[in-house]
Enzyme design. Structure first.
Site, PDB file in Angstrom:
ATOM      1  N   ASN A   1     -16.249 -63.793  -4.671  1.00 40.44           N
ATOM      2  CA  ASN A   1     -17.152 -64.083  -3.559  1.00 40.44           C
ATOM      3  C   ASN A   1     -16.678 -65.264  -2.712  1.00 40.44           C
ATOM      4  O   ASN A   1     -17.414 -65.730  -1.834  1.00 40.44           O
ATOM      5  CB  ASN A   1     -18.558 -64.341  -4.111  1.00 40.44           C
ATOM      6  CG  ASN A   1     -19.597 -63.436  -3.501  1.00 40.44           C
ATOM      7  OD1 ASN A   1     -20.414 -63.885  -2.702  1.00 40.44           O
ATOM      8  ND2 ASN A   1     -19.585 -62.156  -3.838  1.00 40.44           N
TER       9      ASN A   1
ATOM     10  N   LYS B   1     -19.592 -52.439  -7.530  1.00 42.24           N
ATOM     11  CA  LYS B   1     -20.727 -53.015  -6.792  1.00 42.24           C
ATOM     12  C   LYS B   1     -21.082 -52.032  -5.690  1.00 42.24           C
ATOM     13  O   LYS B   1     -20.252 -51.754  -4.810  1.00 42.24           O
ATOM     14  CB  LYS B   1     -20.344 -54.355  -6.150  1.00 42.24           C
ATOM     15  CG  LYS B   1     -20.599 -55.560  -7.023  1.00 42.24           C
ATOM     16  CD  LYS B   1     -20.464 -56.855  -6.232  1.00 42.24           C
ATOM     17  CE  LYS B   1     -20.658 -58.056  -7.123  1.00 42.24           C
ATOM     18  NZ  LYS B   1     -20.478 -59.334  -6.388  1.00 42.24           N
TER      19      LYS B   1
ATOM     20  N   HIS C   1     -17.643 -65.665   0.981  1.00 40.20           N
ATOM     21  CA  HIS C   1     -18.752 -64.738   1.230  1.00 40.20           C
ATOM     22  C   HIS C   1     -20.101 -65.419   1.425  1.00 40.20           C
ATOM     23  O   HIS C   1     -20.994 -64.825   2.036  1.00 40.20           O
ATOM     24  CB  HIS C   1     -18.847 -63.715   0.100  1.00 40.20           C
ATOM     25  CG  HIS C   1     -17.785 -62.662   0.151  1.00 40.20           C
ATOM     26  ND1 HIS C   1     -16.445 -62.951  -0.011  1.00 40.20           N
ATOM     27  CD2 HIS C   1     -17.844 -61.310   0.362  1.00 40.20           C
ATOM     28  CE1 HIS C   1     -15.738 -61.839   0.072  1.00 40.20           C
ATOM     29  NE2 HIS C   1     -16.563 -60.816   0.303  1.00 40.20           N
TER      30      HIS C   1
ATOM     31  N   ARG D   1     -16.635 -63.228 -12.426  1.00 40.28           N
ATOM     32  CA  ARG D   1     -16.545 -62.306 -11.277  1.00 40.28           C
ATOM     33  C   ARG D   1     -16.975 -62.954  -9.968  1.00 40.28           C
ATOM     34  O   ARG D   1     -16.526 -62.553  -8.893  1.00 40.28           O
ATOM     35  CB  ARG D   1     -17.379 -61.041 -11.548  1.00 40.28           C
ATOM     36  CG  ARG D   1     -17.247 -60.044 -10.423  1.00 40.28           C
ATOM     37  CD  ARG D   1     -17.846 -58.687 -10.720  1.00 40.28           C
ATOM     38  NE  ARG D   1     -17.640 -57.829  -9.564  1.00 40.28           N
ATOM     39  CZ  ARG D   1     -17.754 -56.515  -9.581  1.00 40.28           C
ATOM     40  NH1 ARG D   1     -18.062 -55.888 -10.686  1.00 40.28           N
ATOM     41  NH2 ARG D   1     -17.546 -55.820  -8.468  1.00 40.28           N
TER      42      ARG D   1
ATOM     43  N   HIS E   1     -16.879 -57.111   8.204  1.00 38.12           N
ATOM     44  CA  HIS E   1     -16.983 -57.870   6.953  1.00 38.12           C
ATOM     45  C   HIS E   1     -15.728 -58.733   6.755  1.00 38.12           C
ATOM     46  O   HIS E   1     -15.822 -59.913   6.423  1.00 38.12           O
ATOM     47  CB  HIS E   1     -17.166 -56.896   5.783  1.00 38.12           C
ATOM     48  CG  HIS E   1     -17.218 -57.563   4.453  1.00 38.12           C
ATOM     49  ND1 HIS E   1     -18.290 -58.317   4.033  1.00 38.12           N
ATOM     50  CD2 HIS E   1     -16.311 -57.616   3.445  1.00 38.12           C
ATOM     51  CE1 HIS E   1     -18.054 -58.796   2.817  1.00 38.12           C
ATOM     52  NE2 HIS E   1     -16.852 -58.383   2.445  1.00 38.12           N
TER      53      HIS E   1
ATOM     54  N   ARG F   1     -31.607 -40.890 -11.268  1.00 32.22           N
ATOM     55  CA  ARG F   1     -31.292 -42.053 -12.122  1.00 32.22           C
ATOM     56  C   ARG F   1     -29.799 -42.190 -12.434  1.00 32.22           C
ATOM     57  O   ARG F   1     -29.413 -42.843 -13.398  1.00 32.22           O
ATOM     58  CB  ARG F   1     -32.081 -42.010 -13.436  1.00 32.22           C
ATOM     59  CG  ARG F   1     -33.568 -42.107 -13.229  1.00 32.22           C
ATOM     60  CD  ARG F   1     -34.268 -42.725 -14.414  1.00 32.22           C
ATOM     61  NE  ARG F   1     -35.691 -42.801 -14.152  1.00 32.22           N
ATOM     62  CZ  ARG F   1     -36.557 -41.832 -14.453  1.00 32.22           C
ATOM     63  NH1 ARG F   1     -36.132 -40.726 -15.046  1.00 32.22           N
ATOM     64  NH2 ARG F   1     -37.814 -41.988 -14.179  1.00 32.22           N
TER      65      ARG F   1
ATOM     66  N   GLU G   1      -9.449 -59.807   2.746  1.00 29.95           N
ATOM     67  CA  GLU G   1      -9.750 -59.746   1.303  1.00 29.95           C
ATOM     68  C   GLU G   1      -8.454 -59.855   0.484  1.00 29.95           C
ATOM     69  O   GLU G   1      -8.465 -60.372  -0.637  1.00 29.95           O
ATOM     70  CB  GLU G   1     -10.502 -58.449   0.948  1.00 29.95           C
ATOM     71  CG  GLU G   1     -11.827 -58.231   1.691  1.00 29.95           C
ATOM     72  CD  GLU G   1     -13.049 -58.932   1.068  1.00 29.95           C
ATOM     73  OE1 GLU G   1     -12.876 -59.893   0.279  1.00 29.95           O
ATOM     74  OE2 GLU G   1     -14.187 -58.503   1.387  1.00 29.95           O
TER      75      GLU G   1
ATOM     76  N   GLU H   1     -20.936 -59.814 -13.200  1.00 33.12           N
ATOM     77  CA  GLU H   1     -20.981 -61.126 -12.543  1.00 33.12           C
ATOM     78  C   GLU H   1     -21.896 -62.130 -13.255  1.00 33.12           C
ATOM     79  O   GLU H   1     -22.757 -62.758 -12.649  1.00 33.12           O
ATOM     80  CB  GLU H   1     -21.404 -60.968 -11.070  1.00 33.12           C
ATOM     81  CG  GLU H   1     -20.966 -62.160 -10.229  1.00 33.12           C
ATOM     82  CD  GLU H   1     -21.282 -62.005  -8.746  1.00 33.12           C
ATOM     83  OE1 GLU H   1     -20.936 -60.980  -8.147  1.00 33.12           O
ATOM     84  OE2 GLU H   1     -21.886 -62.948  -8.195  1.00 33.12           O
TER      85      GLU H   1
ATOM     86  N   HIS I   1     -21.147 -63.673   4.580  1.00 33.35           N
ATOM     87  CA  HIS I   1     -22.312 -62.773   4.629  1.00 33.35           C
ATOM     88  C   HIS I   1     -23.387 -63.319   5.572  1.00 33.35           C
ATOM     89  O   HIS I   1     -24.049 -62.550   6.281  1.00 33.35           O
ATOM     90  CB  HIS I   1     -22.906 -62.597   3.220  1.00 33.35           C
ATOM     91  CG  HIS I   1     -22.200 -61.552   2.393  1.00 33.35           C
ATOM     92  ND1 HIS I   1     -22.444 -61.375   1.054  1.00 33.35           N
ATOM     93  CD2 HIS I   1     -21.270 -60.621   2.725  1.00 33.35           C
ATOM     94  CE1 HIS I   1     -21.697 -60.367   0.597  1.00 33.35           C
ATOM     95  NE2 HIS I   1     -20.968 -59.912   1.588  1.00 33.35           N
TER      96      HIS I   1
ATOM     97  N   LYS J   1      -8.202 -57.430  -8.965  1.00 34.24           N
ATOM     98  CA  LYS J   1      -9.642 -57.130  -9.035  1.00 34.24           C
ATOM     99  C   LYS J   1      -9.980 -56.462 -10.372  1.00 34.24           C
ATOM    100  O   LYS J   1     -11.001 -56.788 -11.001  1.00 34.24           O
ATOM    101  CB  LYS J   1     -10.096 -56.263  -7.849  1.00 34.24           C
ATOM    102  CG  LYS J   1     -11.608 -56.068  -7.883  1.00 34.24           C
ATOM    103  CD  LYS J   1     -12.283 -55.841  -6.569  1.00 34.24           C
ATOM    104  CE  LYS J   1     -13.807 -55.804  -6.760  1.00 34.24           C
ATOM    105  NZ  LYS J   1     -14.552 -55.451  -5.572  1.00 34.24           N
TER     106      LYS J   1
END
Ligand SMILES: NC(=O)c1ccc[n+]([C@@H]2O[C@H](COP(=O)([O-])OP(=O)(O)OC[C@H]3O[C@@H](n4cnc5c(N)ncnc54)[C@H](O)[C@@H]3O)[C@@H](O)[C@H]2O)c1
Ligand SMILES: O=C(O)C(=O)C[C@@H](O)[C@H](O)[C@H](O)COP(=O)(O)O
Ligand SMILES: [Zn+2]
Length: 373
Positions: A244, A143, A247, A240, A264, A121, A185, A236, A251, A226
């Site tokens: 993206n 993330k 993306h 935030r 990526h 956990r 990026e 997010e 993606h 960032k």
């Protein structure tokens, strides 16, 4: 040693910009490791370059050090690999006081962070990013996650590292195509947040590979931006999402083409060009600014178009995006250089845009296959 903090209350952590990071790691990281046992997770390319040295320096400081090496590349970022990693952590008797050290690019960072977030956990982890993309983006912000075959990063968590350790000299061994992926990026930060940085990149993009001071500046500036965004909206809920930009389409390209066909960074470069063009199409952005974004991406040696993907396949993948609301795709669209907004666009409108984009811009020289690496 320069330092940028990511201020997040009791999860605040430092990003250190250091030299000789591999040999000095034990000294720098000691205050951020609570127990005696550490597990280095790295990949098959990075292990022979830096993994073995990191392992011995940590051992010589008295840590109980284990290491797992996963196959390099995006195809490793899966639940299957995670299960292997969980079992290896158990066999090594990692407990809740143990720390995972991620040594690698974004693939290693995302999956190590995911394992750290979920094993027992949640245990501590530290990021030692070795690719440009990981140094400017994936190692910061917490993330973590893995891909499903049809959806990038569809399974994951927010789990902040205890510290990030960045050394740009590690990039000397990074293949040129992977370096360019990181530029994608970096350019994103200029478009979403900082026009002056965008202007600086227009002047200096060619020098980053050969001028360490300029490279260090670009890496630190990216991390500052960032850190600022993440500290205002860790999970997010709003702001935030601007990280993206590029993306939604990027993606979709990565999964539709098959993971690893486009890196990526390449997919996000194409995504930024398309999403800028979509912002022109929807009346938000001046054409001349879309051209400036595309030109900078081209000057960085990145692709601006994709090949061999059907529109419907791309749309199907976009519909799995985590930003979507009521099964309509959501995009981060530039209003100007340095300013973006979250916009929901109907599937019909996206389809019309993609058809027009193909008719207007497709020329055989632009529809690039992935850049050679
Ligand atoms: N968590 C986030 O916020 C975030 C942000 C951006 C990207 N990502 C994720 O990051 C991943 C992409 O990361 P990436 O571009 O680093 O890819 P990667 O981890 O696959 O690394 C790229 C390649 O470079 C090699 N490499 C890395 N460092 C090296 C070095 N110093 N010398 C020689 N070879 C080296 C790797 O072995 C790999 O083959 C994607 O999965 C993407 O979704 C996550
Ligand atoms: O940190 C963020 O937030 C980002 O969106 C950074 C992106 O560059 C990165 O690719 C991230 O992994 C994408 O996240 P996702 O939530 O779209 O999967
Ligand atoms: Zn990204």
């Amino acid at each position: 040693m320069e330092k940028v903090n990511v201020p997040l209350g009791n999860r605040t952590y430092p990003i250190f910009f250091a030299n000789n990071v591999i040999t000095d790691a034990s000294r720098i990281l000691k205050p951020y490791v609570q127990g005696k046992t550490v597990m280095i997770i790295t990949d098959t390319n990075i292990d022979p370059l830096y993994g073995q040295t990191l392992q011995s320096t940590l051992k010589s400081e008295g840590f109980n050090v284990h290491k797992i090496v996963i196959p390099a590349g995006e195809k490793s970022k899966t639940l299957e690999t995670s299960e292997i990693l969980y079992n290896r952590c158990l066999e090594a008797n990692l407990d809740r006081t143990s720390t995972i050290i991620s040594l690698g690019g974004g693939v290693v960072g995302d999956i190590s962070g995911f394992v750290a977030a979920t094993y027992m956990r949640g245990i501590d982890f530290i990021q030692v990013p070795t690719s440009l993309l990981a140094q400017v983006d994936s190692s910061v912000g917490g993330k973590v996650g893995v891909n499903l075959p049809a959806a990038k990063n569809a399974v994951g968590a927010f789990h902040q590292p205890r510290a990030v350790l960045i050394d740009v000299s590690l990039l000397k061994t990074l293949p040129a195509g992977e370096f360019r992926s990181g530029l994608s990026e970096i350019i994103k930060y200029g478009v979403i947040w900082d026009k002056a940085f965008f202007d600086w990149l227009e002047e200096n993009i060619d020098d980053l590979k050969k001028d360490d001071d300029k490279l260090q500046y670009a890496v630190i500036q990216s991390c500052r931006i960032k850190a600022e965004i993440v500290s205002q909206d860790e999970r997010e809920k709003g702001l935030r999402a601007i990280l993206n930009f590029g993306h939604t389409i990027g993606h979709a390209i990565e999964s539709a083409a098959g993971y690893g066909r486009y890196t990526h960074g390449e997919a996000v470069a194409i995504g930024q060009v398309y999403e800028s063009s979509l912002a022109v199409h929807t009346g938000f952005l001046k054409q001349q600014n879309a051209h400036k974004i595309k030109r900078l991406i081209q000057n960085a040696g990145l692709p601006v178009d994709y090949a061999d993907i059907e529109h419907e396949c791309l749309i199907e993948r976009m519909l799995y995006d985590k930003k979507n609301v009521d099964t309509e795709p959501v995009f981060i669209l530039p209003m100007d250089i340095g300013e973006v907004k979250k916009v929901k666009i109907s599937v019909d409108n996206v389809r019309r845009f993609l058809e027009r984009a193909r008719e207007n811009t497709l020329n055989p020289n632009q529809a690039a296959n992935p850049v050679s690496r």
